[in-house]
Design a protein around this motif. Structure first.
Motif, PDB file in Angstrom:
ATOM      1  N   ASP A 108       7.056   5.722   0.548  1.00 21.58           N
ATOM      2  CA  ASP A 108       7.740   5.428  -0.270  1.00 21.58           C
ATOM      3  C   ASP A 108       9.548   5.498   0.907  1.00 21.58           C
ATOM      4  O   ASP A 108       9.826   6.944   1.280  1.00 21.58           O
ATOM      5  CB  ASP A 108       8.153   6.399  -1.357  1.00 21.58           C
ATOM      6  CG  ASP A 108       7.346   6.007  -1.929  1.00 21.58           C
ATOM      7  OD1 ASP A 108       6.934   4.965  -2.768  1.00 21.58           O
ATOM      8  OD2 ASP A 108       6.470   7.147  -2.561  1.00 21.58           O
TER       9      ASP A 108
ATOM     10  N   GLU B  52       2.371  -9.778   4.469  1.00 22.04           N
ATOM     11  CA  GLU B  52       2.244  -8.389   5.849  1.00 22.04           C
ATOM     12  C   GLU B  52       2.194  -9.466   6.897  1.00 22.04           C
ATOM     13  O   GLU B  52       1.925 -10.964   7.085  1.00 22.04           O
ATOM     14  CB  GLU B  52       1.020  -7.913   5.067  1.00 22.04           C
ATOM     15  CG  GLU B  52       0.914  -7.081   6.815  1.00 22.04           C
ATOM     16  CD  GLU B  52      -0.273  -5.983   6.263  1.00 22.04           C
ATOM     17  OE1 GLU B  52      -0.520  -4.882   6.937  1.00 22.04           O
ATOM     18  OE2 GLU B  52      -1.449  -6.584   5.546  1.00 22.04           O
TER      19      GLU B  52
ATOM     20  N   LEU C  45       0.572   3.031   3.264  1.00 23.25           N
ATOM     21  CA  LEU C  45       2.319   2.717   2.250  1.00 23.25           C
ATOM     22  C   LEU C  45       3.170   3.962   2.460  1.00 23.25           C
ATOM     23  O   LEU C  45       3.042   4.919   1.905  1.00 23.25           O
ATOM     24  CB  LEU C  45       2.009   2.595   0.740  1.00 23.25           C
ATOM     25  CG  LEU C  45       3.169   2.190  -0.366  1.00 23.25           C
ATOM     26  CD1 LEU C  45       3.343   1.153  -0.353  1.00 23.25           C
ATOM     27  CD2 LEU C  45       2.658   1.847  -1.445  1.00 23.25           C
TER      28      LEU C  45
ATOM     29  N   TYR D 145       5.609  -4.998   2.140  1.00 27.92           N
ATOM     30  CA  TYR D 145       6.000  -4.846   0.798  1.00 27.92           C
ATOM     31  C   TYR D 145       5.722  -6.317  -0.182  1.00 27.92           C
ATOM     32  O   TYR D 145       6.173  -7.508   0.058  1.00 27.92           O
ATOM     33  CB  TYR D 145       7.191  -4.113   0.594  1.00 27.92           C
ATOM     34  CG  TYR D 145       8.113  -4.131   1.010  1.00 27.92           C
ATOM     35  CD1 TYR D 145       8.776  -5.660   0.142  1.00 27.92           C
ATOM     36  CD2 TYR D 145       9.240  -4.468   2.205  1.00 27.92           C
ATOM     37  CE1 TYR D 145      10.317  -5.840   0.143  1.00 27.92           C
ATOM     38  CE2 TYR D 145      10.249  -4.883   2.486  1.00 27.92           C
ATOM     39  CZ  TYR D 145      10.224  -5.903   1.324  1.00 27.92           C
ATOM     40  OH  TYR D 145      12.187  -6.300   2.102  1.00 27.92           O
TER      41      TYR D 145
ATOM     42  N   LEU E 218      -0.518  -4.001  -1.375  1.00 27.48           N
ATOM     43  CA  LEU E 218      -0.487  -2.911  -1.906  1.00 27.48           C
ATOM     44  C   LEU E 218      -1.945  -2.649  -2.288  1.00 27.48           C
ATOM     45  O   LEU E 218      -2.380  -3.282  -3.470  1.00 27.48           O
ATOM     46  CB  LEU E 218       0.700  -2.403  -2.801  1.00 27.48           C
ATOM     47  CG  LEU E 218       1.859  -2.901  -2.420  1.00 27.48           C
ATOM     48  CD1 LEU E 218       3.209  -2.507  -3.153  1.00 27.48           C
ATOM     49  CD2 LEU E 218       2.195  -1.296  -1.237  1.00 27.48           C
TER      50      LEU E 218
ATOM     51  N   LYS F  76       9.712   0.532  -0.710  1.00 26.94           N
ATOM     52  CA  LYS F  76       8.447   0.373  -0.414  1.00 26.94           C
ATOM     53  C   LYS F  76       7.508  -0.038   1.017  1.00 26.94           C
ATOM     54  O   LYS F  76       8.103  -1.504   0.661  1.00 26.94           O
ATOM     55  CB  LYS F  76       7.345   1.104  -1.258  1.00 26.94           C
ATOM     56  CG  LYS F  76       7.408   1.591  -2.885  1.00 26.94           C
ATOM     57  CD  LYS F  76       6.672   1.963  -3.758  1.00 26.94           C
ATOM     58  CE  LYS F  76       6.704   2.795  -4.476  1.00 26.94           C
ATOM     59  NZ  LYS F  76       5.830   2.609  -5.185  1.00 26.94           N
TER      60      LYS F  76
ATOM     61  N   LYS G 263       4.458  -0.643   3.345  1.00 26.36           N
ATOM     62  CA  LYS G 263       3.279  -1.044   3.794  1.00 26.36           C
ATOM     63  C   LYS G 263       3.180  -0.949   5.921  1.00 26.36           C
ATOM     64  O   LYS G 263       3.540  -1.828   5.143  1.00 26.36           O
ATOM     65  CB  LYS G 263       2.512  -1.229   2.870  1.00 26.36           C
ATOM     66  CG  LYS G 263       0.800  -1.296   3.918  1.00 26.36           C
ATOM     67  CD  LYS G 263      -0.622  -1.895   2.622  1.00 26.36           C
ATOM     68  CE  LYS G 263      -1.400  -1.407   3.144  1.00 26.36           C
ATOM     69  NZ  LYS G 263      -2.738  -2.296   2.203  1.00 26.36           N
TER      70      LYS G 263
ATOM     71  N   HIS H  91       3.307  -4.695   8.921  1.00 22.15           N
ATOM     72  CA  HIS H  91       4.009  -4.537   7.828  1.00 22.15           C
ATOM     73  C   HIS H  91       4.388  -5.819   7.132  1.00 22.15           C
ATOM     74  O   HIS H  91       4.293  -7.016   7.230  1.00 22.15           O
ATOM     75  CB  HIS H  91       5.127  -3.670   8.533  1.00 22.15           C
ATOM     76  CG  HIS H  91       5.695  -4.446   9.204  1.00 22.15           C
ATOM     77  ND1 HIS H  91       6.074  -5.225  10.424  1.00 22.15           N
ATOM     78  CD2 HIS H  91       7.157  -5.571   9.137  1.00 22.15           C
ATOM     79  CE1 HIS H  91       6.522  -5.999  10.636  1.00 22.15           C
ATOM     80  NE2 HIS H  91       7.630  -6.247  10.100  1.00 22.15           N
TER      81      HIS H  91
END
Length: 123
Positions: free
Chosen positions: A75, A49, A73, A92, A123, A66, A68, A90
């Motif tokens: 898809d 991140e 989150l 993932y 996550l 995916k 975040k 951001h």
């Protein structure tokens, strides 16, 4: 931040038979005259991140995945994308350890990436 969905984008068929899908149209005059385009192969789908202090970034996922963004989150279907403004956090972490491919355009082309340290898992 804006999510870009290929399945709802405008599509047209050209005279020569090409199928053209307009994924995003935006004015970049006020952003900068420089840009950088990246193709990233991300082993095990893990991308720490971070955010960009000055840059706007556009990321597309040709095979889906995916991401975040700002704690939420998303898809991503094949060729979906996300438009990130400066400061949008951001990253993932694909739980099945799937390799991820993404294409990213950053405007301006500055090295302004800031790692987010407080969150060990995204996550």
């Amino acid at each position: 931040m804006k999510i870009i969905r290929k399945d709802v984008a405008h599509c047209s068929i050209r005279k020569d038979g090409r199928k053209v899908t307009k994924l995003l149209e935006m004015n970049i005059d006020s952003l900068s005259s420089s840009m950088v385009l990246y193709h990233c192969d991300v082993p095990k789908g893990e991308f720490a991140e971070h955010y960009h202090a000055k840059s706007t970034e556009l990321i597309f996922f040709p095979e889906g995945g995916k991401i975040k963004v700002n704690g939420k989150l998303y898809d991503m279907n094949p060729w979906d994308g996300v438009l990130l403004e400066p400061g949008d956090r951001h990253g993932y972490n694909e739980s099945e350890c799937k390799d991820i491919i993404h294409f990213a355009i950053r405007i301006p082309a500055e090295d302004d990436k800031v790692e987010v340290q407080e969150c060990p898992s995204i996550l």
